[in-house]
Design a protein around this motif. Structure first.
Motif, PDB file in Angstrom:
ATOM      1  N   TRP A 113       8.632  -4.785  58.336  1.00  0.00           N
ATOM      2  CA  TRP A 113       8.522  -3.872  57.189  1.00  0.00           C
ATOM      3  C   TRP A 113       7.108  -3.330  57.047  1.00  0.00           C
ATOM      4  O   TRP A 113       6.911  -2.172  56.687  1.00  0.00           O
ATOM      5  N   ASP A 116       6.389  -0.561  59.579  1.00  0.00           N
ATOM      6  CA  ASP A 116       7.033   0.722  59.257  1.00  0.00           C
ATOM      7  C   ASP A 116       6.765   1.164  57.821  1.00  0.00           C
ATOM      8  O   ASP A 116       7.451   2.047  57.303  1.00  0.00           O
ATOM      9  N   ASN A 119       6.484   4.913  56.778  1.00  0.00           N
ATOM     10  CA  ASN A 119       7.538   5.886  57.086  1.00  0.00           C
ATOM     11  C   ASN A 119       8.959   5.418  56.764  1.00  0.00           C
ATOM     12  O   ASN A 119       9.874   6.240  56.737  1.00  0.00           O
ATOM     13  N   SER A 120       9.155   4.149  56.534  1.00  0.00           N
ATOM     14  CA  SER A 120      10.521   3.630  56.375  1.00  0.00           C
ATOM     15  C   SER A 120      11.103   3.989  55.015  1.00  0.00           C
ATOM     16  O   SER A 120      10.386   4.243  54.047  1.00  0.00           O
ATOM     17  N   GLU A 121      12.422   3.982  54.948  1.00  0.00           N
ATOM     18  CA  GLU A 121      13.118   4.181  53.682  1.00  0.00           C
ATOM     19  C   GLU A 121      13.041   2.886  52.881  1.00  0.00           C
ATOM     20  O   GLU A 121      13.370   1.807  53.386  1.00  0.00           O
ATOM     21  N   VAL A 122      12.622   2.985  51.632  1.00  0.00           N
ATOM     22  CA  VAL A 122      12.443   1.795  50.792  1.00  0.00           C
ATOM     23  C   VAL A 122      13.801   1.283  50.322  1.00  0.00           C
ATOM     24  O   VAL A 122      14.573   2.006  49.696  1.00  0.00           O
ATOM     25  N   GLN A 123      14.071   0.008  50.648  1.00  0.00           N
ATOM     26  CA  GLN A 123      15.345  -0.599  50.265  1.00  0.00           C
ATOM     27  C   GLN A 123      15.190  -1.748  49.282  1.00  0.00           C
ATOM     28  O   GLN A 123      16.182  -2.242  48.758  1.00  0.00           O
ATOM     29  N   GLN A 127       9.363  -3.794  50.054  1.00  0.00           N
ATOM     30  CA  GLN A 127       9.102  -2.640  50.915  1.00  0.00           C
ATOM     31  C   GLN A 127       8.386  -1.541  50.126  1.00  0.00           C
ATOM     32  O   GLN A 127       7.511  -0.854  50.661  1.00  0.00           O
ATOM     33  N   GLY A 128       8.750  -1.402  48.858  1.00  0.00           N
ATOM     34  CA  GLY A 128       8.077  -0.418  48.015  1.00  0.00           C
ATOM     35  C   GLY A 128       6.604  -0.737  47.852  1.00  0.00           C
ATOM     36  O   GLY A 128       5.750   0.166  47.889  1.00  0.00           O
ATOM     37  N   GLN A 131       4.791   0.064  51.089  1.00  0.00           N
ATOM     38  CA  GLN A 131       4.623   1.502  51.271  1.00  0.00           C
ATOM     39  C   GLN A 131       3.508   2.040  50.378  1.00  0.00           C
ATOM     40  O   GLN A 131       2.706   2.872  50.811  1.00  0.00           O
ATOM     41  N   THR A 135       0.157   3.840  51.955  1.00  0.00           N
ATOM     42  CA  THR A 135       0.052   5.301  51.828  1.00  0.00           C
ATOM     43  C   THR A 135      -0.881   5.758  50.717  1.00  0.00           C
ATOM     44  O   THR A 135      -1.103   6.959  50.567  1.00  0.00           O
TER      45      THR A 135
END
Length: 241
Positions: A113, A116, A119-123, A127-128, A131, A135
């Motif tokens: 996690w 990525d 760029n990954s989709e937060v699930q 992960q949020g 990200q 970023t």
């Protein structure tokens, strides 16, 4: 007009909330954590994050292990967070949630996690957080954040950080994926673990001193009291008259 709170303001607030004395060894730990959190809170680039909360809670709980009276620990924690004008229950709740979630993961899950993160989709919330860290321009790195990340890995695999080579690889991946300074991350975690060990040794010494003093008191209490020997009364002299 400058209304930014000072370190002294935060310390005064803390000692007005928790008014009981704090053992000198632990007081230094608490004040260092308080100053670090204060300086972060007034930094324009700092952002609160659940991983940061996990770092705060973990550092507090581990550095305060063995503190007596045990009942004072929660009062001290609440005073620490309240002095910084924040909510201690939020810190506890978010730290517990992350710990429990990390226990359902593997180190590989976390590292994947992180790799990525940008760029990954937060699930999920973790992960949020990754990200946001990866970023956010000028994201404010801190030792406390490093402790939070370290705790996530520990919860996923309690033995994960015992292998030095694997530890180096994991930290490198965390730093790279989250755009964090690897040198600082490594040094902060080494210092964190070293300080935990030093405090552990200090607790052992304090325990030994306490036990020795208790034994001396018990020996004094068990020793029978010796009554002073009364002076012999002078013999009566009879007079033959």
């Amino acid at each position: 007009m400058n209304n930014i709170r000072t370190v002294s303001d935060t310390k005064r607030a803390f000692y007005s909330i928790h008014t009981r004395p704090i053992n000198s060894v632990y007081r230094r730990v608490i004040e260092e954590l308080m100053v670090e959190m204060h300086l972060l809170s007034v930094n324009v680039d700092f952002q609160y994050d659940p991983i940061y909360a996990l770092g705060v809670v973990t550092a507090f709980d581990r550095f305060m292990q063995g503190y007596l009276p045990e009942s004072d620990k929660e009062s001290i924690f609440n005073a620490l967070i309240n002095a910084l004008q924040d909510d201690p229950q939020r810190y506890r709740a978010e730290a517990q949630r992350l710990q429990e979630f990390a226990q359902t993961l593997s180190v590989e899950d976390i590292v994947s996690w992180v790799d990525d993160a940008a760029n990954s989709e937060v699930q999920n919330d973790l992960q949020g957080s990754f990200q946001k860290i990866a970023t956010t321009p000028k994201y404010k790195y801190s030792r406390i954040l490093a402790i939070g990340l370290f705790t996530l890995i520990e919860q996923a695999d309690p033995q994960a950080m015992e292998d030095k080579e694997a530890t180096q690889q994991t930290l490198t991946q965390l730093a790279s994926g989250l755009n964090l300074p690897l040198d600082k991350l490594q040094k902060d975690l080494e210092l964190y673990r070293s300080n935990l060990e030093k405090l552990k040794q200090a607790r052992i010494v304090m325990d030994e001193m306490t036990q020795a003093e208790r034994k001396r008191r018990e020996q004094r209490a068990a020793k029978p009291a010796v009554s002073p020997t009364p002076e012999s009364a002078p013999e009566e002299v009879s007079s033959d008259s």
